[in-house]
Design an enzyme around this catalytic site. Sequence first.
Site, mmCIF file in Angstrom:
data_model
loop_
_atom_site.group_PDB
_atom_site.id
_atom_site.type_symbol
_atom_site.label_atom_id
_atom_site.label_comp_id
_atom_site.label_asym_id
_atom_site.label_seq_id
_atom_site.Cartn_x
_atom_site.Cartn_y
_atom_site.Cartn_z
ATOM 1 N N CYS A 33 0.873 -1.179 0.000
ATOM 2 C CA CYS A 33 0.000 0.000 0.000
ATOM 3 C C CYS A 33 0.905 1.222 0.000
ATOM 4 O O CYS A 33 1.537 1.528 1.007
ATOM 5 C CB CYS A 33 -0.915 -0.009 1.222
ATOM 6 S SG CYS A 33 -1.924 1.480 1.363
ATOM 7 N N ASN A 48 0.938 -5.051 -5.816
ATOM 8 C CA ASN A 48 -0.415 -5.588 -5.990
ATOM 9 C C ASN A 48 -0.681 -5.752 -7.484
ATOM 10 O O ASN A 48 -0.096 -5.048 -8.300
ATOM 11 C CB ASN A 48 -1.478 -4.629 -5.420
ATOM 12 C CG ASN A 48 -1.338 -4.424 -3.932
ATOM 13 O OD1 ASN A 48 -1.197 -5.378 -3.178
ATOM 14 N ND2 ASN A 48 -1.379 -3.171 -3.499
ATOM 15 N N ARG A 50 -9.225 -3.392 -5.148
ATOM 16 C CA ARG A 50 -9.735 -4.698 -4.722
ATOM 17 C C ARG A 50 -9.831 -4.725 -3.200
ATOM 18 O O ARG A 50 -8.926 -4.305 -2.483
ATOM 19 C CB ARG A 50 -8.837 -5.848 -5.225
ATOM 20 C CG ARG A 50 -7.462 -5.878 -4.628
ATOM 21 C CD ARG A 50 -6.682 -7.129 -4.982
ATOM 22 N NE ARG A 50 -5.360 -7.018 -4.367
ATOM 23 C CZ ARG A 50 -4.485 -7.997 -4.271
ATOM 24 N NH1 ARG A 50 -4.768 -9.188 -4.760
ATOM 25 N NH2 ARG A 50 -3.311 -7.807 -3.697
ATOM 26 N N CYS A 108 -4.722 5.830 -4.598
ATOM 27 C CA CYS A 108 -4.079 4.524 -4.461
ATOM 28 C C CYS A 108 -2.658 4.653 -4.985
ATOM 29 O O CYS A 108 -2.451 4.856 -6.177
ATOM 30 C CB CYS A 108 -4.861 3.452 -5.231
ATOM 31 S SG CYS A 108 -4.071 1.826 -5.215
ATOM 32 N N THR A 159 -0.089 2.456 -5.246
ATOM 33 C CA THR A 159 0.412 1.451 -6.194
ATOM 34 C C THR A 159 -0.258 1.607 -7.556
ATOM 35 O O THR A 159 0.360 1.346 -8.585
ATOM 36 C CB THR A 159 0.221 0.018 -5.656
ATOM 37 O OG1 THR A 159 -1.164 -0.232 -5.386
ATOM 38 C CG2 THR A 159 1.043 -0.215 -4.396
#
Length: 224
Positions: free
Chosen positions: A22, A108, A160, A168, A170
Amino acid sequence: KDENSNAFLKFYNSDGGEISACGNGSRCVAYLLIKEGKNKKISMRTKAGILEAELDDNNLINLNMGSPSFEWNKIPLVENMDNKNLKIKINSDDGKIFEGGFSLNVGNPHVIFFVENFDNFNLKKIGPNIENHVFFPEKCNVTLASVKNKKHIKVKVWERGAGLTKACGTAACATAVAGSMLNLNDRHVNIEFPEGLLEINWKKDDSIYMTGKVSEIKKIKVNI
C-alpha cells in the site's frame, strides 16, 4: 519491529483481507516514524519487499516502491497472455465499447484502461466486474486513466477489497509505468486523483519513486 528495517508493515483493506503493498499507507507510516525518530531516511519491510523512504526539504515523503513485474505468473494472470492488451471490453455510459487493459504488478496486481475521458465510464459498476474477472486469480485493482499530456495523467481507481478510493499509491505507480511503456507519458509524471496528486518517477534503474504530501489529521487511540 523488524530485525533489518525500522518496521515491518502489514496492510488490511476494509473488507478485512490482507494485501502485500500500500503506497499511501507506507508513506503515512514513514512520515510518522521519521518524525518520531528524527531521521531523514528509514526502511520498512513489507510482503512485497523492502521500501526505502525519505523526507525531502519540502516536507514530502519520497518512497522507493521497487520494480514493476510484467510476467504473467507474477502479476498474476490465469495464463500466459499479452499483458499490454488483455482485450477486456468495458462499456461507456453512451453505449460505446472500449477494449484494452494493461496489466502489471507493483506490489499488488493492477489493470489500467487508458481512455479519453474516464467520466464517460461508471467505475462503480465496471470495477467489481474487472476486479473479479477470470483473468485475475488473485483479483486486481482497476484504474481508468485519462492522459492530459506527457507529464500529467488523471485517474480513477477501484481498489480490490476496498471499492472506489480517493487515492491509491500502487495504482499511481502502475499507471505511470504502463503509460510510459505505451509511450503515452514520460517516465517522470504527475498522477492526479480526485483528492490529490502524486509524483511518480520510474527511474532507469527500474525503481519506481513516489513522492507526495502527508496530512496530519488527528491522533487517536485504538484498543486492540
